[in-house]
Design a protein around this motif. Sequence first.
Motif, PDB file in Angstrom:
ATOM      1  N   ASP A 289      46.821   3.128  29.718  1.00  0.00           N
ATOM      2  CA  ASP A 289      45.623   3.897  29.387  1.00  0.00           C
ATOM      3  C   ASP A 289      44.775   4.196  30.623  1.00  0.00           C
ATOM      4  O   ASP A 289      43.604   4.565  30.512  1.00  0.00           O
ATOM      5  CB  ASP A 289      44.782   3.181  28.322  1.00  0.00           C
ATOM      6  N   GLY A 290      45.367   4.043  31.825  1.00  0.00           N
ATOM      7  CA  GLY A 290      44.710   4.493  33.047  1.00  0.00           C
ATOM      8  C   GLY A 290      43.653   3.564  33.596  1.00  0.00           C
ATOM      9  O   GLY A 290      42.663   4.036  34.178  1.00  0.00           O
ATOM     10  N   ARG A 291      43.844   2.266  33.490  1.00  0.00           N
ATOM     11  CA  ARG A 291      42.832   1.321  33.979  1.00  0.00           C
ATOM     12  C   ARG A 291      43.413   0.349  34.983  1.00  0.00           C
ATOM     13  O   ARG A 291      44.563  -0.080  34.879  1.00  0.00           O
ATOM     14  CB  ARG A 291      42.215   0.537  32.816  1.00  0.00           C
ATOM     15  N   VAL A 292      42.566  -0.026  35.950  1.00  0.00           N
ATOM     16  CA  VAL A 292      42.836  -1.139  36.861  1.00  0.00           C
ATOM     17  C   VAL A 292      41.563  -1.965  36.922  1.00  0.00           C
ATOM     18  O   VAL A 292      40.478  -1.431  37.176  1.00  0.00           O
ATOM     19  CB  VAL A 292      43.219  -0.654  38.275  1.00  0.00           C
TER      20      VAL A 292
ATOM     21  N   TYR B 205      35.104  -5.423  37.816  1.00  0.00           N
ATOM     22  CA  TYR B 205      34.931  -3.974  37.845  1.00  0.00           C
ATOM     23  C   TYR B 205      36.191  -3.332  37.276  1.00  0.00           C
ATOM     24  O   TYR B 205      37.305  -3.837  37.483  1.00  0.00           O
ATOM     25  CB  TYR B 205      34.710  -3.471  39.274  1.00  0.00           C
ATOM     26  N   THR B 206      36.007  -2.216  36.578  1.00  0.00           N
ATOM     27  CA  THR B 206      37.149  -1.495  36.016  1.00  0.00           C
ATOM     28  C   THR B 206      37.172  -0.071  36.556  1.00  0.00           C
ATOM     29  O   THR B 206      36.211   0.682  36.375  1.00  0.00           O
ATOM     30  CB  THR B 206      37.100  -1.458  34.484  1.00  0.00           C
ATOM     31  N   LEU B 207      38.243   0.257  37.240  1.00  0.00           N
ATOM     32  CA  LEU B 207      38.520   1.650  37.579  1.00  0.00           C
ATOM     33  C   LEU B 207      39.200   2.265  36.369  1.00  0.00           C
ATOM     34  O   LEU B 207      40.304   1.854  35.982  1.00  0.00           O
ATOM     35  CB  LEU B 207      39.424   1.732  38.807  1.00  0.00           C
ATOM     36  N   GLY B 208      38.533   3.230  35.748  1.00  0.00           N
ATOM     37  CA  GLY B 208      39.045   3.822  34.523  1.00  0.00           C
ATOM     38  C   GLY B 208      39.412   5.282  34.697  1.00  0.00           C
ATOM     39  O   GLY B 208      39.084   5.923  35.702  1.00  0.00           O
ATOM     40  N   HIS B 209      40.092   5.804  33.697  1.00  0.00           N
ATOM     41  CA  HIS B 209      40.534   7.200  33.675  1.00  0.00           C
ATOM     42  C   HIS B 209      41.298   7.554  34.953  1.00  0.00           C
ATOM     43  O   HIS B 209      41.126   8.619  35.533  1.00  0.00           O
ATOM     44  CB  HIS B 209      39.338   8.148  33.471  1.00  0.00           C
ATOM     45  N   LEU B 210      42.137   6.628  35.379  1.00  0.00           N
ATOM     46  CA  LEU B 210      43.024   6.884  36.519  1.00  0.00           C
ATOM     47  C   LEU B 210      44.220   7.715  36.071  1.00  0.00           C
ATOM     48  O   LEU B 210      44.584   7.720  34.891  1.00  0.00           O
ATOM     49  CB  LEU B 210      43.514   5.562  37.113  1.00  0.00           C
TER      50      LEU B 210
END
Length: 477
Positions: A447-450, A385-390
């Motif tokens: 780029d705001g991803r985990v 899973y990718t948490l994006g636009h953090l």
Amino acid sequence: MRKLTLALLSLLGSLAVWAHEGDTLRVLAIGNSFSQDAIEQYLYELGREAGVEMIIGNGYRGGQGFASHWRDVTEGNNTFEYRKVVRGVRTNRAHMALKAIVQDEPWDCITVQQASPESGMYATYDPCMSELLRYAARLCPNPDVRLGFHMTWAYAHDSTHGGFANYGSSQQTMYDSIRCAVRQAMAAHPELTFLVPSGTAIQNARASWLGDNLCRDGYHLDLSFGRYTAACTWLECLTGISPIAFKYKPYGVDAVTALTCQKAAHRACATPYEVADMSDVGYALVNDIKPSGKVKLNFGRGDCGDRAWNNIGTDLRTHTRILDEHQHPTGITLTATQPMSGSNQNGVAYTLTRMLMPAKVSATAHWGYAAGKFGNAQARPMAEYTLGHLNPALRYDLTVYASREGCKDFRQTTFVVQGLECHAGSIEPANNSREVLLFKGVRPSHDGRVTLGVMPGTHNTSVHRFYYLNAIVVRTH
């Protein structure tokens, strides 16, 4: 049928078709799975809101392009599928000849497109594209049929499609090649009177806060907002009506995402060969939101009934409406970049953890398995899973819970969190009512991803190596 009024929107070859009251707009694509993505879903519903009744046809041959289509015609193989939308009802007839499809309706518009691996290679277009265009124009019952070109999209940056090698596995190179090839085709073929720039619309959306989440498998469009973006593009090209502020949006597309897709399409119609500035649409390109409370994620099936929790089902690849516990937008996206095998409701219902989960949260889970064959589900060695636009200025504490009730074996699940640094830990889901994992101070990538990898642990003794994810609570600081 009363004659439709046709008007050129620009010297670039865009076409507007609008119908007087009672008219029906008949549109046929000669294509493949990319035309399936673009017109078989959502276009009819958008047309209804615009006041235009449509009959939509798709002459479909999966993965095929100009040379293959023309070979089917000349050899009489009859391998087209005829997908048709009439009054919102979708039907499919297999083993059809293209001749029968073209002659089925007095089409107002017929489009062609190249197969995606060759979409940016103009040398592959002719002579077969020219033959198909002449063939369709000659057979169509409407002598005033307009011919158009559907410009398809570049693959996702991490696509594993074999055709990506034609462009050095570079999304930018593929997009540049496509727009160059399409521009050449439009200039060389005066019979092509309009262009549907889905490829630029998708690239516009990628340039927004949504990022490179428009494809579901690296090349086909996301089933919700990816396909919606393409449908909005077709609507404006065919009717001249901007989709901006339309109320219709498919399941899983929230208001902010819908407006982003609408503007991506509208701007593509205005400048079909250039990517637009999307920095003024939706959330800031670099997220600057600090959540006002915890961000709670419920992985499972259905609505848990508690508004403080975001329900993360398996029916959407990317969730774009992630709220904090006080119902404030966060701008965060969550994408199942490598989905699990399914979801269940077999977790422990009553727990004693710091996460304070309702029973409907702890009891539901996404699950996967890595060995053997289990039912109809696909074995997957791991999920991601990718948490994006953090917000890259914040640090994130992630508390993770996994559970499966009624187990007599060990189902250890390992989690790997990757931001600027890598964190890893394991949890035993078997009959788990107390144990959680805490990853503290996680810094997103620039780029705001985990990313969160989920896989069976080394002490997992289940025959199929089952692994689970029930809930995550995110705290920022």
